[in-house]
Design an enzyme around this catalytic site. Structure first.
Site, PDB file in Angstrom:
ATOM      1  N   SER A 287      33.143  45.478   5.435  1.00 13.33           N
ATOM      2  CA  SER A 287      32.687  45.213   4.473  1.00 13.33           C
ATOM      3  C   SER A 287      33.493  46.233   3.086  1.00 13.33           C
ATOM      4  CB  SER A 287      31.733  46.666   4.245  1.00 13.33           C
ATOM      5  OG  SER A 287      30.373  45.813   4.171  1.00 13.33           O
TER       6      SER A 287
ATOM      7  N   CYS B 195      23.899  50.454   4.847  1.00 11.88           N
ATOM      8  CA  CYS B 195      25.191  49.511   5.041  1.00 11.88           C
ATOM      9  C   CYS B 195      25.243  50.671   6.390  1.00 11.88           C
ATOM     10  CB  CYS B 195      25.779  50.131   3.864  1.00 11.88           C
ATOM     11  SG  CYS B 195      27.514  48.848   4.743  1.00 11.88           S
TER      12      CYS B 195
ATOM     13  N   ASP C  95      23.901  45.702   3.367  1.00 12.01           N
ATOM     14  CA  ASP C  95      24.776  45.246   4.037  1.00 12.01           C
ATOM     15  C   ASP C  95      24.888  46.162   5.718  1.00 12.01           C
ATOM     16  OD1 ASP C  95      27.358  44.011   4.237  1.00 12.01           O
ATOM     17  OD2 ASP C  95      28.495  45.765   3.366  1.00 12.01           O
TER      18      ASP C  95
ATOM     19  N   TRP D 197      24.759  44.887  10.430  1.00 12.43           N
ATOM     20  CA  TRP D 197      25.665  44.129  11.246  1.00 12.43           C
ATOM     21  C   TRP D 197      25.220  45.358  12.785  1.00 12.43           C
ATOM     22  CZ3 TRP D 197      28.838  47.267   7.426  1.00 12.43           C
ATOM     23  CH2 TRP D 197      29.754  48.111   8.246  1.00 12.43           C
TER      24      TRP D 197
HETATM   25  P1  FAD Z   1      34.488  43.018  19.449  1.00 12.92           P
HETATM   26  O1  FAD Z   1      35.452  42.333  20.824  1.00 12.92           O
HETATM   27  O2  FAD Z   1      34.160  41.291  18.953  1.00 12.92           O
HETATM   28  O3  FAD Z   1      33.386  43.187  20.172  1.00 12.92           O
HETATM   29  C1  FAD Z   1      32.236  43.684  19.811  1.00 12.92           C
HETATM   30  C2  FAD Z   1      30.959  43.469  20.609  1.00 12.92           C
HETATM   31  O4  FAD Z   1      30.915  42.805  21.413  1.00 12.92           O
HETATM   32  C3  FAD Z   1      31.344  44.896  21.847  1.00 12.92           C
HETATM   33  O5  FAD Z   1      30.847  46.444  21.334  1.00 12.92           O
HETATM   34  C4  FAD Z   1      29.861  44.666  22.601  1.00 12.92           C
HETATM   35  O6  FAD Z   1      28.965  44.922  22.413  1.00 12.92           O
HETATM   36  C5  FAD Z   1      29.935  43.118  22.650  1.00 12.92           C
HETATM   37  N1  FAD Z   1      31.402  42.371  24.090  1.00 12.92           N
HETATM   38  C6  FAD Z   1      32.370  42.270  23.520  1.00 12.92           C
HETATM   39  N2  FAD Z   1      32.705  41.914  24.411  1.00 12.92           N
HETATM   40  C7  FAD Z   1      31.574  41.934  25.605  1.00 12.92           C
HETATM   41  C8  FAD Z   1      31.410  41.194  26.900  1.00 12.92           C
HETATM   42  N3  FAD Z   1      32.344  40.968  27.470  1.00 12.92           N
HETATM   43  N4  FAD Z   1      30.288  41.845  27.496  1.00 12.92           N
HETATM   44  C9  FAD Z   1      29.294  41.995  27.285  1.00 12.92           C
HETATM   45  N5  FAD Z   1      29.661  42.514  25.622  1.00 12.92           N
HETATM   46  C10 FAD Z   1      30.379  42.440  24.801  1.00 12.92           C
HETATM   47  N6  FAD Z   1      32.804  46.894  11.548  1.00 12.92           N
HETATM   48  C11 FAD Z   1      33.922  48.013  10.710  1.00 12.92           C
HETATM   49  O7  FAD Z   1      33.911  48.526  11.535  1.00 12.92           O
HETATM   50  N7  FAD Z   1      33.129  48.751   9.804  1.00 12.92           N
HETATM   51  C12 FAD Z   1      32.994  47.592   7.989  1.00 12.92           C
HETATM   52  O8  FAD Z   1      33.164  47.950   7.932  1.00 12.92           O
HETATM   53  C13 FAD Z   1      32.293  46.856   9.139  1.00 12.92           C
HETATM   54  N8  FAD Z   1      31.867  45.649   7.838  1.00 12.92           N
HETATM   55  C14 FAD Z   1      31.327  44.624   8.297  1.00 12.92           C
HETATM   56  C15 FAD Z   1      30.145  43.537   7.343  1.00 12.92           C
HETATM   57  C16 FAD Z   1      30.308  42.568   8.216  1.00 12.92           C
HETATM   58  C17 FAD Z   1      29.046  41.935   7.267  1.00 12.92           C
HETATM   59  C18 FAD Z   1      29.582  42.287   9.331  1.00 12.92           C
HETATM   60  C19 FAD Z   1      29.011  41.342  10.154  1.00 12.92           C
HETATM   61  C20 FAD Z   1      30.142  42.576  10.449  1.00 12.92           C
HETATM   62  C21 FAD Z   1      30.665  44.656   9.858  1.00 12.92           C
HETATM   63  N9  FAD Z   1      32.214  45.197  11.239  1.00 12.92           N
HETATM   64  C22 FAD Z   1      32.558  45.771  10.386  1.00 12.92           C
HETATM   65  C23 FAD Z   1      31.442  44.786  12.372  1.00 12.92           C
HETATM   66  C24 FAD Z   1      32.794  44.000  12.818  1.00 12.92           C
HETATM   67  O9  FAD Z   1      32.906  42.507  12.081  1.00 12.92           O
HETATM   68  C25 FAD Z   1      33.282  44.179  13.788  1.00 12.92           C
HETATM   69  O10 FAD Z   1      32.271  43.541  14.481  1.00 12.92           O
HETATM   70  C26 FAD Z   1      33.676  45.373  14.577  1.00 12.92           C
HETATM   71  O11 FAD Z   1      34.706  45.168  13.935  1.00 12.92           O
HETATM   72  C27 FAD Z   1      34.090  44.807  15.941  1.00 12.92           C
HETATM   73  O12 FAD Z   1      35.484  43.686  16.349  1.00 12.92           O
HETATM   74  P2  FAD Z   1      35.923  43.472  17.580  1.00 12.92           P
HETATM   75  O13 FAD Z   1      37.367  43.031  17.572  1.00 12.92           O
HETATM   76  O14 FAD Z   1      37.046  44.556  17.814  1.00 12.92           O
HETATM   77  O15 FAD Z   1      34.624  43.731  18.605  1.00 12.92           O
END
Ligand code: FAD
Length: 693
Positions: free
Chosen positions: A453, A646, A691, A693
């Site tokens: 966001s 949010c 908003d 997630w």
């Molecule tokens: P990822 O690698 O995608 O992991 C995320 C989660 O997936 C983990 O915490 C876990 O629960 C699960 N997971 C991953 N791997 C495994 C595994 N091997 N086994 C089991 N479970 C697993 N985030 C913010 O910090 N700020 C924002 O403003 C924000 N806004 C968003 C707005 C929208 C519309 C959406 C959809 C999401 C938003 N998010 C926000 C969340 C963001 O998109 C990410 O999901 C978040 O930062 C995690 O991403 P990552 O790639 O670091 O983690």
């Protein structure tokens, strides 16, 4: 390898149970136009042009089409798995289709001995996914116009036999709304559904198991209705992957992670979108807080000159890169460590399939940039690897885990292991070199951009998009393994590099931070912008109430920033009430130093109410503070205030929704049900926006 009879029985069972996994590539390749230069054996890029799926099925002699409406790739994955399974087990002649690639006017001419599958995710407030909007809008009208002109009352879809499964999240109000609506409309128009309209629940964490259970029953009905017999399934790759020794990674036609041809040739150009990222400079980066094992990033991404624009409340998508540590782990466990930089050609073996990423490329580039190697491991995929295990013991373990959902949940999912860690655990010190690379590419999902966001106002800084992201780092009690979020740790490394660390390695992860051929050097990150409906009222005099604990405050920093700028210009700004929550005022109080500045511009019209959950004897959350401010909240609502929520979808958003209902009921002498009804009406008129997630 020699197999005895028992092995063959087991292998056959495994093949039959798991073959569905091997299809994904049929669907990948959305950016098909961008890959038009890519070598295809059979002209598959050309085959993808028509928007008439009935014609396409006839031309390619298919009798089952698997449409997906997918936002994060899961529905797409399920469609490809089902298509593969339908072919391998039941002899269906299948084709997988991105629902946005076709027109639906001729759904009424769908042959009655064919079958259409709809795998449909619900997005946000019961909305279709981006790629399903047109399909949804076509069917949602009172009178969809079909090619043969029959009216809705004449049941124009009487020939259509279909199967449907929805992907939803029960923590959202409109649970699986998409599949429910589409199913209702199709039935109303005379179509016949085979099996139940399945529903998977991400909120309960049971999506994969819901899908596996639903599809077994569904196949039974399909077999009965279509007179199909189950047959012995064999692995049929859909991608042909061959090493090409005539090329080296230095050859300028080899993709080392560049998303498309323009990027490869150094001529990247807009429009930038979900198929074509802008390699954006990071103008500034900092940590809003950094306590042991918890970091929160603030970054400003420069979009000037890109043709991209945003408005306050939109989302930015970040295209991540896998870490060196996990890239190494999987390449080594597959026995590909030494030849990671060999050039490979990836071709579709089937004329209706697409290649999921540009080729020629290298093993390293595929794993680092295109395949989700860290995500939750699928039980069906694990089982599918059994025939390729390096020992009988490992094979037996895969068969056991593949067949036992409880054991799988306990030993794998709940421990956050990724696929390479599972393979390492099951055969310590051994490599799994018998697994075809095509199976890895087909069986794992494609790396998806992550959304954030936007935490800046487009009125204040139209060319700099701010994000506020907590770095994911989860350690289970008693476990050494720490789950590291893919994107957020990459962003953390970018921040460290920008601040002078030549080789950043947050939590021991390293990154190819300068990107393919150093094209991301100078601190760049691939992005695109996604427009959202989460918007301030157009009249700034309208009061607003915002609830955003943790990083949920991101868009509200933007809202407040915008209103402060308007106030500074002398515009009249309505009450701007923000509820923010975190653990501790000295630890994770986001933008602590900025709020007084906004306050000085907004004067009495701004109020920040904080909830520090770990400061008092009792845990206090935003919804408690909201309740404490019931009188003020009710007055603002009476004055036409807009509500914005949010952050965490699972708990917070629900509790806040219920609290508003209670406040309205209490303060206006209504029943709780009436209070809830008023909130519901506010939601449908967009006066209450989420908003989450
Ligand atoms: P990822 O690698 O995608 O992991 C995320 C989660 O997936 C983990 O915490 C876990 O629960 C699960 N997971 C991953 N791997 C495994 C595994 N091997 N086994 C089991 N479970 C697993 N985030 C913010 O910090 N700020 C924002 O403003 C924000 N806004 C968003 C707005 C929208 C519309 C959406 C959809 C999401 C938003 N998010 C926000 C969340 C963001 O998109 C990410 O999901 C978040 O930062 C995690 O991403 P990552 O790639 O670091 O983690």
């Amino acid at each position: 390898i020699e197999y005895d009879t028992a092995d063959i029985v087991i292998l056959t069972a495994i093949f039959a149970a798991t073959i569905a996994y091997f299809t994904k590539g049929t669907l990948w390749g959305k950016p098909k136009d961008l890959f038009a230069d890519v070598a295809h054996t059979n002209g598959s890029a050309k085959a993808g042009k028509t928007r008439d799926f009935v014609k396409k099925m006839a031309e390619s002699d298919r009798n089952a089409i698997f449409f997906y409406g997918s936002q994060t790739g899961t529905a797409e994955d399920y469609a490809s798995r089902l298509a593969k399974e339908g072919h391998a087990r039941f002899g269906l002649r299948t084709i997988v289709a991105d629902i946005e690639d076709y027109d639906f006017e001729n759904l009424d001419t769908f042959p009655s001995d064919h079958l259409a599958f709809f795998l449909l995710a619900t997005y946000g407030e019961g909305e279709p996914t981006d790629n399903a909007v047109e399909f949804y809008e076509f069917l949602s009208g009172d009178e969809p116009q079909f090619s043969e002109g029959a009216s809705a009352e004449e049941k124009p879809l009487q020939n259509l036999k279909y199967v449907t499964f929805g992907l939803g999240n029960n923590t959202y109000e409109h649970y699986n709304a998409m599949v429910r609506r589409i199913d209702g409309w199709l039935t109303k128009l005379g179509a016949t559904r085979y099996g139940s309209a399945g529903e998977g629940d991400d909120g309960a964490g049971t999506m994969e198991e819901d899908f596996l259970a639903w599809k077994e029953e569904m196949w039974q009905v399909v077999c009965k209705e279509m007179g199909l017999d189950e047959r012995e399934a064999v692995y049929e790759p859909i991608l042909k992957i061959t090493e090409d020794e005539s090329l080296s990674p230095e050859s300028d036609t080899v993709y080392l992670g560049e998303p498309n041809k323009n990027h490869l040739e150094g001529k990247a150009k807009g429009p930038y979108n979900s198929h074509n990222p802008f390699i954006a400079p990071i103008a500034k980066s900092s940590e809003l807080f950094s306590v042991k094992d918890r970091n929160c990033l603030h970054m400003e991404i420069d979009i000037s000159g890109s043709g991209l624009s945003y408005t306050t409340g939109d989302h930015i998508a970040i295209w991540p890169t896998n870490s060196g540590k996990e890239t190494d782990r999987i390449l080594n466990v597959l026995g590909l460590g030494e030849k990671r930089h060999s050039v490979i050609r990836v071709e579709a073996l089937d004329s209706t399939s697409k290649v999921p990423f540009p080729s020629p490329t290298t093993y390293d580039a595929v794993i680092r940039y295109h395949v989700e190697i860290n995500g939750l491991v699928s039980r069906q995929f694990v089982a599918s690897l059994a025939p390729f295990a390096p020992s009988d013991k490992a094979k037996a373990e895969l068969v056991r885990l593949g067949g036992d959902k409880d054991a799988f949940a306990e030993e794998i999912s709940s421990r956050y292991l990724n696929i390479a860690q599972v393979l390492e655990m099951l055969a310590p010190g051994q490599t799994w070199s018998a697994i075809p690379f095509s199976l890895i590419v087909e069986g794992l999902t494609r790396v998806q951009p992550r959304y954030y966001s936007i935490s800046s106002s487009s009125v204040v800084q139209k060319d700099h998009i701010a994000i506020t992201a907590v770095v994911e780092s989860i350690r289970l009690p008693g476990s050494k393994h720490i789950l590291k979020g893919v994107t957020t740790n990459y962003l953390l490394a970018l921040k460290q590099k920008q601040h002078g660390d030549p080789n950043p390695d947050p939590h021991g992860l390293t990154y190819n931070i300068t990107g393919p051929r150093n094209k991301y050097d100078g601190i760049h990150v691939p992005i695109h912008v996604r427009h959202s409906n989460f918007k301030l009222p157009s009249n700034p005099e309208k009061p607003i109430i915002m609830i955003g604990p943790g990083t949920g405050v991101a868009p509200f920093r933007a809202f407040v920033q915008e209103r402060a700028a308007l106030a500074a210009k002398g515009e009249k700004v309505g009450k701007t009430l923000l509820f923010f929550g975190c653990r501790n005022s000295n630890e994770d109080f986001l933008y602590k130093d900025e709020w007084p500045e906004y306050s000085s511009k907004l004067g009495d019209s701004f109020k920040l109410v904080t909830a520090f959950s770990r400061e008092g004897p009792k845990k206090v959350y935003v919804q408690h503070r909201l309740q404490e401010h019931a009188d003020e909240v009710n007055e603002l609502l009476k004055a036409g205030a807009y509500i914005y929520v949010c952050g965490d979808a699972a708990h917070m958003a629900r509790d806040v929704n219920a609290t508003f209902g209670r406040i309205i009921a209490e303060k206006r002498g209504q029943t709780e049900a009436q209070g809830e009804e008023i909130v519901k009406r506010m939601r449908s008129s967009n006066q209450y926006q989420e908003d989450v997630w």
